[in-house]
Design a protein around this motif. Structure first.
Motif, PDB file in Angstrom:
ATOM      1  N   VAL A 190     196.691 -63.384  60.394  1.00  0.00           N
ATOM      2  CA  VAL A 190     196.028 -63.183  61.706  1.00  0.00           C
ATOM      3  C   VAL A 190     195.849 -64.420  62.649  1.00  0.00           C
ATOM      4  O   VAL A 190     196.149 -64.618  63.802  1.00  0.00           O
ATOM      5  CB  VAL A 190     194.429 -62.746  61.408  1.00  0.00           C
ATOM      6  N   LEU A 191     195.553 -65.539  61.703  1.00  0.00           N
ATOM      7  CA  LEU A 191     195.358 -66.914  62.432  1.00  0.00           C
ATOM      8  C   LEU A 191     196.713 -67.077  63.287  1.00  0.00           C
ATOM      9  O   LEU A 191     196.697 -67.990  63.969  1.00  0.00           O
ATOM     10  CB  LEU A 191     195.045 -67.776  61.701  1.00  0.00           C
ATOM     11  N   GLN A 192     197.815 -67.025  62.644  1.00  0.00           N
ATOM     12  CA  GLN A 192     198.981 -67.275  63.062  1.00  0.00           C
ATOM     13  C   GLN A 192     199.552 -66.503  64.251  1.00  0.00           C
ATOM     14  O   GLN A 192     199.991 -67.071  65.311  1.00  0.00           O
ATOM     15  CB  GLN A 192     200.078 -67.350  62.042  1.00  0.00           C
ATOM     16  N   GLU A 193     199.285 -65.333  64.282  1.00  0.00           N
ATOM     17  CA  GLU A 193     199.850 -64.294  65.279  1.00  0.00           C
ATOM     18  C   GLU A 193     198.628 -64.014  66.271  1.00  0.00           C
ATOM     19  O   GLU A 193     199.160 -63.838  67.598  1.00  0.00           O
ATOM     20  CB  GLU A 193     200.280 -63.010  64.478  1.00  0.00           C
ATOM     21  N   ASN A 194     197.567 -63.717  65.903  1.00  0.00           N
ATOM     22  CA  ASN A 194     196.264 -63.467  66.914  1.00  0.00           C
ATOM     23  C   ASN A 194     194.975 -64.320  66.668  1.00  0.00           C
ATOM     24  O   ASN A 194     194.368 -63.706  66.146  1.00  0.00           O
ATOM     25  CB  ASN A 194     196.308 -62.009  67.001  1.00  0.00           C
ATOM     26  N   PRO A 195     195.231 -65.441  66.946  1.00  0.00           N
ATOM     27  CA  PRO A 195     194.022 -66.469  66.472  1.00  0.00           C
ATOM     28  C   PRO A 195     192.633 -65.848  67.024  1.00  0.00           C
ATOM     29  O   PRO A 195     192.293 -65.555  67.928  1.00  0.00           O
ATOM     30  CB  PRO A 195     194.227 -67.693  67.123  1.00  0.00           C
ATOM     31  N   VAL A 196     191.567 -65.892  66.063  1.00  0.00           N
ATOM     32  CA  VAL A 196     190.278 -65.858  66.263  1.00  0.00           C
ATOM     33  C   VAL A 196     189.471 -66.863  65.974  1.00  0.00           C
ATOM     34  O   VAL A 196     190.075 -68.112  65.214  1.00  0.00           O
ATOM     35  CB  VAL A 196     189.635 -64.531  65.346  1.00  0.00           C
ATOM     36  N   GLU A 197     188.110 -66.808  66.146  1.00  0.00           N
ATOM     37  CA  GLU A 197     187.462 -68.113  65.942  1.00  0.00           C
ATOM     38  C   GLU A 197     186.595 -68.069  64.812  1.00  0.00           C
ATOM     39  O   GLU A 197     185.825 -69.175  64.287  1.00  0.00           O
ATOM     40  CB  GLU A 197     186.576 -68.296  67.104  1.00  0.00           C
ATOM     41  N   THR A 198     186.406 -66.871  64.137  1.00  0.00           N
ATOM     42  CA  THR A 198     185.424 -66.682  63.052  1.00  0.00           C
ATOM     43  C   THR A 198     186.057 -65.665  62.275  1.00  0.00           C
ATOM     44  O   THR A 198     186.595 -64.647  62.621  1.00  0.00           O
ATOM     45  CB  THR A 198     183.995 -66.457  63.331  1.00  0.00           C
ATOM     46  N   ILE A 199     185.873 -65.967  60.842  1.00  0.00           N
ATOM     47  CA  ILE A 199     186.380 -64.808  59.820  1.00  0.00           C
ATOM     48  C   ILE A 199     185.155 -64.497  58.934  1.00  0.00           C
ATOM     49  O   ILE A 199     184.352 -65.243  58.610  1.00  0.00           O
ATOM     50  CB  ILE A 199     187.283 -65.414  58.860  1.00  0.00           C
ATOM     51  N   CYS A 200     184.857 -63.061  58.883  1.00  0.00           N
ATOM     52  CA  CYS A 200     183.599 -62.718  58.199  1.00  0.00           C
ATOM     53  C   CYS A 200     184.089 -62.022  56.639  1.00  0.00           C
ATOM     54  O   CYS A 200     184.889 -61.338  56.645  1.00  0.00           O
ATOM     55  CB  CYS A 200     182.888 -61.504  59.077  1.00  0.00           C
ATOM     56  N   VAL A 201     183.406 -62.121  55.901  1.00  0.00           N
ATOM     57  CA  VAL A 201     183.332 -61.437  54.428  1.00  0.00           C
ATOM     58  C   VAL A 201     181.898 -61.220  54.361  1.00  0.00           C
ATOM     59  O   VAL A 201     180.890 -61.904  54.374  1.00  0.00           O
ATOM     60  CB  VAL A 201     183.734 -62.444  53.424  1.00  0.00           C
ATOM     61  N   HIS A 202     181.583 -59.647  54.243  1.00  0.00           N
ATOM     62  CA  HIS A 202     180.188 -59.225  54.074  1.00  0.00           C
ATOM     63  C   HIS A 202     179.834 -59.507  52.474  1.00  0.00           C
ATOM     64  O   HIS A 202     180.468 -59.198  51.555  1.00  0.00           O
ATOM     65  CB  HIS A 202     180.218 -57.616  54.049  1.00  0.00           C
ATOM     66  N   SER A 203     178.498 -59.852  52.409  1.00  0.00           N
ATOM     67  CA  SER A 203     177.894 -60.240  51.078  1.00  0.00           C
ATOM     68  C   SER A 203     177.718 -59.114  50.286  1.00  0.00           C
ATOM     69  O   SER A 203     177.700 -59.307  48.927  1.00  0.00           O
ATOM     70  CB  SER A 203     176.688 -61.086  51.243  1.00  0.00           C
ATOM     71  N   ASP A 204     177.734 -58.009  50.729  1.00  0.00           N
ATOM     72  CA  ASP A 204     177.718 -56.730  49.845  1.00  0.00           C
ATOM     73  C   ASP A 204     179.158 -56.066  49.400  1.00  0.00           C
ATOM     74  O   ASP A 204     178.977 -55.169  48.970  1.00  0.00           O
ATOM     75  CB  ASP A 204     176.886 -55.785  50.529  1.00  0.00           C
ATOM     76  N   THR A 205     180.064 -56.791  49.806  1.00  0.00           N
ATOM     77  CA  THR A 205     181.358 -56.253  49.679  1.00  0.00           C
ATOM     78  C   THR A 205     181.670 -56.529  47.783  1.00  0.00           C
ATOM     79  O   THR A 205     181.365 -57.564  47.600  1.00  0.00           O
ATOM     80  CB  THR A 205     182.488 -56.878  50.455  1.00  0.00           C
ATOM     81  N   PRO A 206     181.996 -55.495  47.175  1.00  0.00           N
ATOM     82  CA  PRO A 206     182.456 -55.890  45.741  1.00  0.00           C
ATOM     83  C   PRO A 206     183.166 -57.106  45.544  1.00  0.00           C
ATOM     84  O   PRO A 206     184.234 -57.269  46.548  1.00  0.00           O
ATOM     85  CB  PRO A 206     182.863 -54.547  45.344  1.00  0.00           C
ATOM     86  N   ASN A 207     182.665 -58.010  44.835  1.00  0.00           N
ATOM     87  CA  ASN A 207     183.686 -59.207  44.532  1.00  0.00           C
ATOM     88  C   ASN A 207     183.466 -60.236  45.914  1.00  0.00           C
ATOM     89  O   ASN A 207     184.540 -60.999  45.950  1.00  0.00           O
ATOM     90  CB  ASN A 207     185.073 -58.767  44.123  1.00  0.00           C
TER      91      ASN A 207
END
Length: 254
Positions: free
Chosen positions: A200-217
């Protein structure tokens, strides 16, 4: 030129004796924390404790605002009026701001949660009223949202700082995030999520990446994403660093 990326996580979603999410394991891995403000999750004590934990690791704090739906965890769309969304937003910003002031720090950003996140991303009237509430409260706050969403465009039009976001722990269908109803098979393993984030950062750059704290693992996912970013030359930093350096990151819809 250095490449900067922010890592954020939705946190502070425990309530009373109910403990939810891997906040303590996630906090050392991120640069921005989105703290629940008591509507979809969280309570006054959890808000205070979450701020203290963020300050311990030098993580900046934003308000994770949601619909007033504790039973549904804010993931059920509600038939609410734009004025109600304005009031909900202002109410939650004020609640978190009180604890931040007591802690001697300030709010950096806001990020809608769950159903409200998608409502403000897809519905003009919800995006417009959210932007108005943020502007009335503090026009220096950043807004985290999907790139080129309704909230993104209205925020930009109002002169606010808008931060484009990618969800590492959610599947994308036809280049659009599948926020609800996904399976673990769809999101895959931590190393697969890290590869997708880099793409994603290579093709369509964004400024922030999220991982939810309640996602398993979740901690393993964030570690994999973080390590892959660092190995490929990215610097984990807060979004305002990008503003200071003046580097430009295009924000097209994923």
């Amino acid at each position: 030129m250095e490449k900067f990326i922010d890592l954020n996580c939705d946190m502070g979603e425990s309530f009373g004796l109910f403990k939810y999410g891997a906040d303590e394991a996630m906090m050392p891995l991120i640069s921005s924390a989105n703290i629940a403000c008591g509507f979809h999750a969280g309570d006054p004590s959890v808000m205070r404790e979450s701020i203290e934990l963020a300050m311990q690791y030098g993580v900046r704090v934003g308000a994770h605002i949601g619909l007033p739906d504790l039973l549904g965890f804010g993931r059920r769309e509600m038939n609410v009026k734009p004025q109600e969304v304005y009031d909900y937003t202002l109410y939650q910003l004020g609640a978190l701001d009180g604890f931040l002031r007591k802690a001697g720090t300030s709010m950096s950003h806001i990020k809608p949660h769950g159903a409200l996140y998608m409502m403000t991303a897809e519905k003009e009237e919800m995006a417009e009223t959210t932007v108005k509430a943020v502007s009335d409260f503090n026009p220096e706050l950043e807004i985290y949202t999907l790139p080129n969403s309704k909230l993104y465009l209205y925020g930009k039009e109002a002169g606010l700082k808008v931060v484009s976001e990618y969800f590492a722990d959610r599947p994308y269908v036809d280049n659009y995030v599948k926020m609800f109803g996904w399976s673990l098979e769809e999101i895959g393993q931590p190393d697969e999520m890290a590869v997708r984030a880099l793409k994603v950062l290579q093709e369509n750059p964004v400024e922030t990446i999220c991982v939810h704290s309640d996602t398993p693992n979740a901690p393993a996912i964030m570690k994999a994403v973080r390590e892959s970013l660092i190995e490929t030359g990215w610097v984990i930093e807060k979004p305002e660093t990008k503003h200071k350096t003046g580097s430009s990151i295009p924000t097209t819809l994923l």
